[in-house]
Design a protein around this motif. Structure first.
Motif, PDB file in Angstrom:
ATOM      1  N   ALA A 180       0.897  -1.344  -0.094  1.00 28.37           N
ATOM      2  CA  ALA A 180       0.034   0.048  -0.118  1.00 28.37           C
ATOM      3  C   ALA A 180       0.663   1.173   0.142  1.00 28.37           C
ATOM      4  N   GLU A 181       0.179   2.425  -0.561  1.00 28.12           N
ATOM      5  CA  GLU A 181       1.006   3.655  -0.663  1.00 28.12           C
ATOM      6  C   GLU A 181       1.070   4.256   0.960  1.00 28.12           C
ATOM      7  N   ILE A 182       2.375   4.804   1.261  1.00 28.84           N
ATOM      8  CA  ILE A 182       2.585   5.148   2.488  1.00 28.84           C
ATOM      9  C   ILE A 182       2.034   6.659   2.422  1.00 28.84           C
ATOM     10  N   ASP A 183       0.467   6.765   2.843  1.00 33.97           N
ATOM     11  CA  ASP A 183       0.010   8.310   2.745  1.00 33.97           C
ATOM     12  C   ASP A 183      -1.106   8.371   3.536  1.00 33.97           C
ATOM     13  N   ASP A 184      -1.914   9.486   3.502  1.00 40.19           N
ATOM     14  CA  ASP A 184      -2.828   9.829   4.448  1.00 40.19           C
ATOM     15  C   ASP A 184      -4.108   8.719   4.325  1.00 40.19           C
ATOM     16  N   GLU A 185      -4.140   7.824   3.022  1.00 38.55           N
ATOM     17  CA  GLU A 185      -5.218   6.842   3.099  1.00 38.55           C
ATOM     18  C   GLU A 185      -4.961   5.806   3.792  1.00 38.55           C
ATOM     19  N   LEU A 186      -3.666   5.546   3.754  1.00 38.29           N
ATOM     20  CA  LEU A 186      -3.013   4.153   4.701  1.00 38.29           C
ATOM     21  C   LEU A 186      -3.402   4.422   6.125  1.00 38.29           C
ATOM     22  N   ALA A 187      -3.198   5.855   6.557  1.00 40.02           N
ATOM     23  CA  ALA A 187      -3.248   6.156   7.841  1.00 40.02           C
ATOM     24  C   ALA A 187      -4.524   6.074   8.405  1.00 40.02           C
ATOM     25  N   LYS A 188      -5.711   6.334   7.406  1.00 38.80           N
ATOM     26  CA  LYS A 188      -7.018   6.201   7.773  1.00 38.80           C
ATOM     27  C   LYS A 188      -7.414   5.039   8.136  1.00 38.80           C
ATOM     28  N   LYS A 189      -6.937   3.802   7.261  1.00 36.15           N
ATOM     29  CA  LYS A 189      -7.163   2.619   7.306  1.00 36.15           C
ATOM     30  C   LYS A 189      -6.828   2.060   8.941  1.00 36.15           C
ATOM     31  N   GLY A 233      -6.934   4.094  11.405  1.00 34.73           N
ATOM     32  CA  GLY A 233      -7.512   4.761  12.436  1.00 34.73           C
ATOM     33  C   GLY A 233      -6.945   6.129  12.823  1.00 34.73           C
ATOM     34  N   ALA A 234      -5.962   6.475  11.998  1.00 42.24           N
ATOM     35  CA  ALA A 234      -5.440   7.951  12.202  1.00 42.24           C
ATOM     36  C   ALA A 234      -6.258   8.979  11.369  1.00 42.24           C
ATOM     37  N   GLU A 235      -5.902  10.320  11.562  1.00 44.35           N
ATOM     38  CA  GLU A 235      -6.647  11.281  10.716  1.00 44.35           C
ATOM     39  C   GLU A 235      -5.673  11.391   9.406  1.00 44.35           C
ATOM     40  N   ASP A 236      -4.481  11.108   9.585  1.00 44.73           N
ATOM     41  CA  ASP A 236      -3.310  11.653   8.264  1.00 44.73           C
ATOM     42  C   ASP A 236      -2.065  10.923   8.520  1.00 44.73           C
ATOM     43  N   GLU A 248       0.870  11.998   9.341  1.00 43.68           N
ATOM     44  CA  GLU A 248       1.542  12.463  10.656  1.00 43.68           C
ATOM     45  C   GLU A 248       0.860  11.931  11.812  1.00 43.68           C
ATOM     46  N   GLY A 249      -0.425  11.805  11.690  1.00 45.46           N
ATOM     47  CA  GLY A 249      -1.052  11.107  12.982  1.00 45.46           C
ATOM     48  C   GLY A 249      -0.453   9.793  13.347  1.00 45.46           C
ATOM     49  N   LEU A 250      -0.362   9.225  12.240  1.00 45.30           N
ATOM     50  CA  LEU A 250      -0.252   7.579  12.283  1.00 45.30           C
ATOM     51  C   LEU A 250       1.378   7.520  12.675  1.00 45.30           C
ATOM     52  N   LYS A 251       2.211   8.475  12.225  1.00 43.48           N
ATOM     53  CA  LYS A 251       3.652   8.346  12.616  1.00 43.48           C
ATOM     54  C   LYS A 251       3.634   8.396  14.333  1.00 43.48           C
ATOM     55  N   GLY A 252       3.015   9.638  14.577  1.00 39.69           N
ATOM     56  CA  GLY A 252       2.794   9.658  16.113  1.00 39.69           C
ATOM     57  C   GLY A 252       2.448   8.653  16.760  1.00 39.69           C
ATOM     58  N   GLN A 253       1.306   7.810  16.386  1.00 39.11           N
ATOM     59  CA  GLN A 253       0.960   6.741  17.286  1.00 39.11           C
ATOM     60  C   GLN A 253       1.944   5.782  17.185  1.00 39.11           C
ATOM     61  N   ILE A 254       2.547   5.614  16.164  1.00 39.02           N
ATOM     62  CA  ILE A 254       3.683   4.605  15.757  1.00 39.02           C
ATOM     63  C   ILE A 254       4.859   4.820  16.833  1.00 39.02           C
ATOM     64  N   ARG A 255       5.158   6.366  16.821  1.00 39.05           N
ATOM     65  CA  ARG A 255       6.282   6.592  17.797  1.00 39.05           C
ATOM     66  C   ARG A 255       6.009   6.405  19.322  1.00 39.05           C
ATOM     67  N   GLU A 256       4.787   6.626  19.597  1.00 36.24           N
ATOM     68  CA  GLU A 256       4.316   6.630  21.016  1.00 36.24           C
ATOM     69  C   GLU A 256       4.410   5.089  21.248  1.00 36.24           C
ATOM     70  N   ARG A 257       3.779   4.105  20.410  1.00 37.91           N
ATOM     71  CA  ARG A 257       3.969   2.784  20.609  1.00 37.91           C
ATOM     72  C   ARG A 257       5.394   2.182  20.766  1.00 37.91           C
ATOM     73  N   LEU A 258       6.163   2.390  19.779  1.00 40.13           N
ATOM     74  CA  LEU A 258       7.699   2.179  19.827  1.00 40.13           C
ATOM     75  C   LEU A 258       8.436   2.398  21.165  1.00 40.13           C
ATOM     76  N   GLU A 259       8.065   3.592  21.643  1.00 40.68           N
ATOM     77  CA  GLU A 259       8.683   4.149  22.868  1.00 40.68           C
ATOM     78  C   GLU A 259       8.102   3.428  24.014  1.00 40.68           C
ATOM     79  N   ALA A 260       6.967   2.987  24.080  1.00 36.97           N
ATOM     80  CA  ALA A 260       6.357   2.171  24.952  1.00 36.97           C
ATOM     81  C   ALA A 260       7.041   0.988  24.980  1.00 36.97           C
ATOM     82  N   GLU A 261       7.397   0.248  23.932  1.00 34.13           N
ATOM     83  CA  GLU A 261       7.799  -0.882  23.764  1.00 34.13           C
ATOM     84  C   GLU A 261       9.105  -0.998  24.493  1.00 34.13           C
ATOM     85  N   TYR A 262       9.902   0.307  24.038  1.00 34.54           N
ATOM     86  CA  TYR A 262      11.415   0.380  24.614  1.00 34.54           C
ATOM     87  C   TYR A 262      11.443   0.523  26.159  1.00 34.54           C
TER      88      TYR A 262
END
Length: 443
Positions: A250-259, A261-264, A266-280
């Motif tokens: 899939a293309e890494i874009d806003d449409e992927l983010a919406k799949k 549950g993120a708004e766009d 950048e929002g998806l990247k923020g969620q991923i960053r939080e998840r990764l840092e929680a794992e760390y």
């Protein structure tokens, strides 16, 4: 009841308990007198049955109850007066097994008491906490993995052969002994080669097919197959290939983010960053916890109950045996004799377990009902569709509750200790954290 000490060696204690015949008779008579007003018997009015008759009718049963009550009371008083806390359930047995009514009851009680755990000064304890920030590269790597899970399939060029990982759209009819069987047919079925979703041998035979091909796929159902009428049977599937499609990330874009549950994006990247840092952070906590336990292990020494160490060493030996022999699922392998290494590890675990329990008790650390409920719910998720049954099972099983409560209590005590110790943060890379985590398993 007379209580006489017969052994006082290290943490081992033994006592002789003597319940005199007079004491036992008095207890039985007291029970009969208490019950007499409510007893009815043929030929007597309620509450007027003579005591000798009551004793003849109910004396034997009440004698057993009275014995047990007297012994339990004597044990409770002993532990209350002495302050001893038994490491395991005390061993209690009658020593005059040929006892007859009218004789004293002789009982032997033995146990190992828990040791006195010394105070620990935590003010000088220094521990290091590793900190890892989720950099852009880690976020991009996680994004790429998400894109793969959201992949689509596009038609390959006309005449292209299907490869492992491709999706083939097929019609098929399965037959055993030339007869089609129920559930063995489908149309426009999208099958990803290499997914393992069909019985062994099926997908491999479709590698290299092209759109429009017809192929007879010959397979054998596994012996342990769910449908008894097919288990172990040879089958032929007549397959028509309608399309061959290649995977497209899939293309890494806003449409992927919406799949996801993120708004766009950048929002998806923020969620991923939080998840990764929680794992760390979770991994870093395990490293910090091991370091803290290592420090505590050097700060205190005290006698350990041999029975607890022996039981822990046997548990360690048994667990490691099954880790080294995963093919052995049973428990008929005989007793696994613990090694010196097992015994040493058992001593460490028992010592730290007793220390943390004592520190937690003094700090009034408690596991709340909400924390227990959350732990049960987390465990119940491993049994889809049976969550309620599992929840009820735990509610009625004290041992299972303790197994769930223990790690929560330990973590809360660790947090309490860390609050009093000197904690310094050290920023490291993801790879350095991974190395530190791997080192935990090697120790």
């Amino acid at each position: 009841m007379q209580v006489t000490e017969t052994l006082n060696e290290g943490l081992k204690r033994a006592y002789e308990l003597i319940l005199t015949a007079e004491e036992l008779d008095a207890k039985v008579n007291a029970k009969l007198a208490e019950a007499q007003p409510e007893i009815e018997m043929k030929g007597f009015r309620k509450g007027k049955v003579p005591m000798p008759l009551l004793k003849k009718q109910f004396g034997q049963r009440l004698m057993g109850e009275s014995m047990q009550e007297a012994i339990d009371e004597a044990m409770s008083k002993h532990f209350e007066d002495s302050g001893d806390r038994p490491a395991l359930q005390p061993e209690v047995k009658m020593t005059n097994e040929d006892w007859k009514e009218g004789e004293d009851v002789n009982v032997a009680m033995s146990y190992e008491k828990l040791p006195e755990v010394p105070e620990v000064d935590l003010s000088g304890v220094e521990i290091e906490k590793l900190v890892v920030k989720a950099d852009d590269a880690a976020v991009d790597e996680a994004l790429a993995s998400l894109a793969e899970t959201a992949q689509d399939f596009n038609d390959r060029a006309e005449g292209a052969e299907a490869q492992d990982g491709d999706q083939v759209v097929i019609d098929f009819v399965g037959k055993v002994d030339g007869e089609a069987f129920e559930g063995g047919a489908a149309e426009d079925y999208p099958l990803v080669l290499g997914s393992g979703s069909f019985i062994p041998g099926f997908e491999e035979q479709l590698t290299g097919v092209k759109a429009g091909d017809e192929k007879a796929v010959e397979v054998n159902f596994p012996e342990e197959y769910g449908a008894e009428n097919l288990a172990g049977k040879a089958a032929v599937f007549d397959v028509t290939v309608k399309a061959v499609k290649e995977p497209v990330a899939a293309e890494i874009d806003d449409e992927l983010a919406k799949k996801f549950g993120a708004e766009d994006l950048e929002g998806l990247k923020g969620q991923i960053r939080e998840r990764l840092e929680a794992e760390y952070a979770g991994a870093a906590r395990q490293v910090m916890k091991r370091g803290l336990l290592d420090k505590l292990d050097t700060l205190v020494t005290f006698d350990l109950p041999p029975s607890l160490v022996e039981a822990e060493a046997k548990q360690i030996a048994h667990q490691l045996y099954h880790e080294e022999h995963p093919e052995d699922h049973g428990h008929d392998h005989g007793e696994i004799e613990p090694t010196e290494e097992h015994n040493s590890l058992a001593e460490r675990r028992v010592r730290l377990g007793l220390l943390l329990a004592e520190m937690g008790q003094k700090a009034e650390v408690e596991v709340t009902d909400a924390e227990m409920t959350q732990a049960i719910m987390n465990q119940a998720r491993q049994y889809p569709g049976q969550e309620r049954a599992f929840f009820d099972f735990v509610r009625q099983n004290a041992q299972m509750q303790q197994q769930l409560r223990a790690p929560i209590f330990e973590d809360k005590v660790i947090d309490h200790i860390a609050e009093q110790a000197k904690v310094s943060e050290k920023e490291v890379t993801k790879e350095e954290l991974q190395t530190a985590v791997e080192a935990l398993d090697e120790e």
